[in-house]
Design a protein around this motif. Structure first.
Motif, PDB file in Angstrom:
ATOM      1  N   HIS A  36       3.355 -59.202 -28.226  1.00 41.48           N
ATOM      2  CA  HIS A  36       3.859 -60.287 -29.077  1.00 41.48           C
ATOM      3  C   HIS A  36       5.381 -60.264 -29.195  1.00 41.48           C
ATOM      4  N   PHE A  37       6.062 -59.710 -28.210  1.00 42.26           N
ATOM      5  CA  PHE A  37       7.516 -59.571 -28.286  1.00 42.26           C
ATOM      6  C   PHE A  37       8.215 -60.924 -28.428  1.00 42.26           C
ATOM      7  N   GLY A  38       7.707 -61.961 -27.736  1.00 40.17           N
ATOM      8  CA  GLY A  38       8.319 -63.290 -27.831  1.00 40.17           C
ATOM      9  C   GLY A  38       8.299 -63.824 -29.246  1.00 40.17           C
ATOM     10  N   ARG A  39       7.173 -63.675 -29.921  1.00 37.25           N
ATOM     11  CA  ARG A  39       7.071 -64.163 -31.305  1.00 37.25           C
ATOM     12  C   ARG A  39       7.958 -63.346 -32.232  1.00 37.25           C
ATOM     13  N   ILE A  40       8.013 -62.041 -32.002  1.00 36.78           N
ATOM     14  CA  ILE A  40       8.875 -61.183 -32.816  1.00 36.78           C
ATOM     15  C   ILE A  40      10.332 -61.585 -32.638  1.00 36.78           C
ATOM     16  N   ALA A  41      10.720 -61.907 -31.404  1.00 37.22           N
ATOM     17  CA  ALA A  41      12.097 -62.328 -31.133  1.00 37.22           C
ATOM     18  C   ALA A  41      12.414 -63.646 -31.830  1.00 37.22           C
ATOM     19  N   GLU A  42      11.434 -64.551 -31.904  1.00 39.47           N
ATOM     20  CA  GLU A  42      11.646 -65.834 -32.586  1.00 39.47           C
ATOM     21  C   GLU A  42      11.750 -65.665 -34.102  1.00 39.47           C
ATOM     22  N   GLU A  43      11.047 -64.720 -34.648  1.00 36.81           N
ATOM     23  CA  GLU A  43      10.965 -64.525 -36.102  1.00 36.81           C
ATOM     24  C   GLU A  43      11.722 -63.280 -36.566  1.00 36.81           C
ATOM     25  N   TRP A  44      12.789 -62.914 -35.864  1.00 33.77           N
ATOM     26  CA  TRP A  44      13.473 -61.651 -36.152  1.00 33.77           C
ATOM     27  C   TRP A  44      14.086 -61.627 -37.546  1.00 33.77           C
ATOM     28  N   LEU A  45      14.628 -62.750 -38.030  1.00 38.95           N
ATOM     29  CA  LEU A  45      15.295 -62.741 -39.333  1.00 38.95           C
ATOM     30  C   LEU A  45      14.315 -62.487 -40.480  1.00 38.95           C
ATOM     31  N   PRO A  46      13.196 -63.236 -40.587  1.00 40.80           N
ATOM     32  CA  PRO A  46      12.267 -62.927 -41.685  1.00 40.80           C
ATOM     33  C   PRO A  46      11.665 -61.526 -41.590  1.00 40.80           C
ATOM     34  N   ILE A  47      11.423 -61.066 -40.364  1.00 42.81           N
ATOM     35  CA  ILE A  47      10.866 -59.725 -40.194  1.00 42.81           C
ATOM     36  C   ILE A  47      11.866 -58.680 -40.666  1.00 42.81           C
ATOM     37  N   THR A  48      13.119 -58.842 -40.279  1.00 41.71           N
ATOM     38  CA  THR A  48      14.163 -57.896 -40.688  1.00 41.71           C
ATOM     39  C   THR A  48      14.347 -57.901 -42.198  1.00 41.71           C
ATOM     40  N   LEU A  49      14.386 -59.088 -42.804  1.00 40.34           N
ATOM     41  CA  LEU A  49      14.536 -59.172 -44.257  1.00 40.34           C
ATOM     42  C   LEU A  49      13.342 -58.541 -44.984  1.00 40.34           C
ATOM     43  N   ALA A  50      12.141 -58.795 -44.480  1.00 41.28           N
ATOM     44  CA  ALA A  50      10.954 -58.213 -45.108  1.00 41.28           C
ATOM     45  C   ALA A  50      10.987 -56.689 -45.016  1.00 41.28           C
ATOM     46  N   LEU A  51      11.384 -56.167 -43.861  1.00 44.13           N
ATOM     47  CA  LEU A  51      11.466 -54.715 -43.706  1.00 44.13           C
ATOM     48  C   LEU A  51      12.518 -54.106 -44.621  1.00 44.13           C
ATOM     49  N   LEU A  52      13.698 -54.721 -44.673  1.00 46.71           N
ATOM     50  CA  LEU A  52      14.766 -54.189 -45.521  1.00 46.71           C
ATOM     51  C   LEU A  52      14.400 -54.252 -47.004  1.00 46.71           C
ATOM     52  N   LEU A  53      13.911 -55.416 -47.447  1.00 42.10           N
ATOM     53  CA  LEU A  53      13.570 -55.558 -48.866  1.00 42.10           C
ATOM     54  C   LEU A  53      12.417 -54.641 -49.264  1.00 42.10           C
ATOM     55  N   SER A  54      11.398 -54.547 -48.426  1.00 46.02           N
ATOM     56  CA  SER A  54      10.276 -53.672 -48.778  1.00 46.02           C
ATOM     57  C   SER A  54      10.700 -52.207 -48.802  1.00 46.02           C
ATOM     58  N   THR A  55      11.615 -51.836 -47.918  1.00 48.55           N
ATOM     59  CA  THR A  55      12.116 -50.453 -47.923  1.00 48.55           C
ATOM     60  C   THR A  55      12.905 -50.174 -49.199  1.00 48.55           C
ATOM     61  N   ILE A  56      13.778 -51.091 -49.571  1.00 51.42           N
ATOM     62  CA  ILE A  56      14.590 -50.911 -50.789  1.00 51.42           C
ATOM     63  C   ILE A  56      13.697 -50.870 -52.027  1.00 51.42           C
ATOM     64  N   ILE A  57      12.738 -51.791 -52.107  1.00 53.33           N
ATOM     65  CA  ILE A  57      11.829 -51.824 -53.265  1.00 53.33           C
ATOM     66  C   ILE A  57      11.014 -50.534 -53.345  1.00 53.33           C
ATOM     67  N   THR A  58      10.548 -50.046 -52.201  1.00 54.97           N
ATOM     68  CA  THR A  58       9.774 -48.800 -52.177  1.00 54.97           C
ATOM     69  C   THR A  58      10.624 -47.618 -52.618  1.00 54.97           C
ATOM     70  N   MET A  59      11.865 -47.554 -52.154  1.00 48.37           N
ATOM     71  CA  MET A  59      12.740 -46.443 -52.536  1.00 48.37           C
ATOM     72  C   MET A  59      13.049 -46.473 -54.029  1.00 48.37           C
ATOM     73  N   VAL A  60      13.313 -47.655 -54.579  1.00 48.87           N
ATOM     74  CA  VAL A  60      13.601 -47.774 -56.014  1.00 48.87           C
ATOM     75  C   VAL A  60      12.363 -47.406 -56.834  1.00 48.87           C
ATOM     76  N   ALA A  61      11.208 -47.921 -56.426  1.00 46.53           N
ATOM     77  CA  ALA A  61       9.974 -47.609 -57.158  1.00 46.53           C
ATOM     78  C   ALA A  61       9.668 -46.116 -57.099  1.00 46.53           C
ATOM     79  N   THR A  62       9.871 -45.512 -55.947  1.00 46.01           N
ATOM     80  CA  THR A  62       9.624 -44.073 -55.810  1.00 46.01           C
ATOM     81  C   THR A  62      10.559 -43.268 -56.696  1.00 46.01           C
ATOM     82  N   ALA A  63      11.835 -43.663 -56.731  1.00 43.01           N
ATOM     83  CA  ALA A  63      12.804 -42.952 -57.571  1.00 43.01           C
ATOM     84  C   ALA A  63      12.442 -43.074 -59.055  1.00 43.01           C
ATOM     85  N   LEU A  64      12.065 -44.278 -59.475  1.00 42.63           N
ATOM     86  CA  LEU A  64      11.699 -44.472 -60.875  1.00 42.63           C
ATOM     87  C   LEU A  64      10.435 -43.688 -61.245  1.00 42.63           C
ATOM     88  N   ILE A  65       9.454 -43.728 -60.372  1.00 40.12           N
ATOM     89  CA  ILE A  65       8.221 -42.975 -60.628  1.00 40.12           C
ATOM     90  C   ILE A  65       8.506 -41.478 -60.676  1.00 40.12           C
TER      91      ILE A  65
END
Length: 126
Positions: free
Chosen positions: A77-106
């Protein structure tokens, strides 16, 4: 034979979880429910049987092989990933940041909870 008994038990829990999810119409994957049921069983027993310990250790030692299908899927699915790179990148970055903050608070909350109130003050209180 011990390994075979352990892997059979793990697969039975996965099957029971899958059947329970399908019968009850639950919105979670069957293997996840099976893993929760296995965890509760081991928690009640207080220890893992030798067969399950041996099977799980063998599976964990080959865990990296389970990433091969995911890598192949990404290449398919590399072609689709290349077309949707911005939402995928934003989702990965935001989910990583949210997970790190939640882990630190917990971690802070549980550290305070396990430490409890200090009796007679802390170090250096005279």
């Amino acid at each position: 034979m011990n390994f075979l008994n352990g892997i059979t038990l793990l697969l039975v829990y996965q099957l029971v979880g899958e059947v329970a999810v399908r019968l009850a119409g639950l919105p979670i994957p069957g293997p996840v429910l099976g893993m929760v049921m296995l965890f509760l069983t081991l928690l009640i027993r207080g220890r893992a049987p030798a067969a399950v310990d041996q099977a799980s250790s063998a599976l964990l030692s080959h865990l990296s092989l389970l990433f091969v299908p995911a890598g192949v899927g990404m290449m398919v699915h590399f072609g689709r990933i290349a077309e949707e790179w911005l939402p995928i990148t934003l989702a990965l970055l935001l989910s990583t940041i949210i997970t790190m903050v939640a882990t630190a608070l917990i971690m802070q909350v549980t550290s305070r909870w396990f430490a409890g109130p200090l009796e007679n003050g802390g170090p250096g209180d005279d």
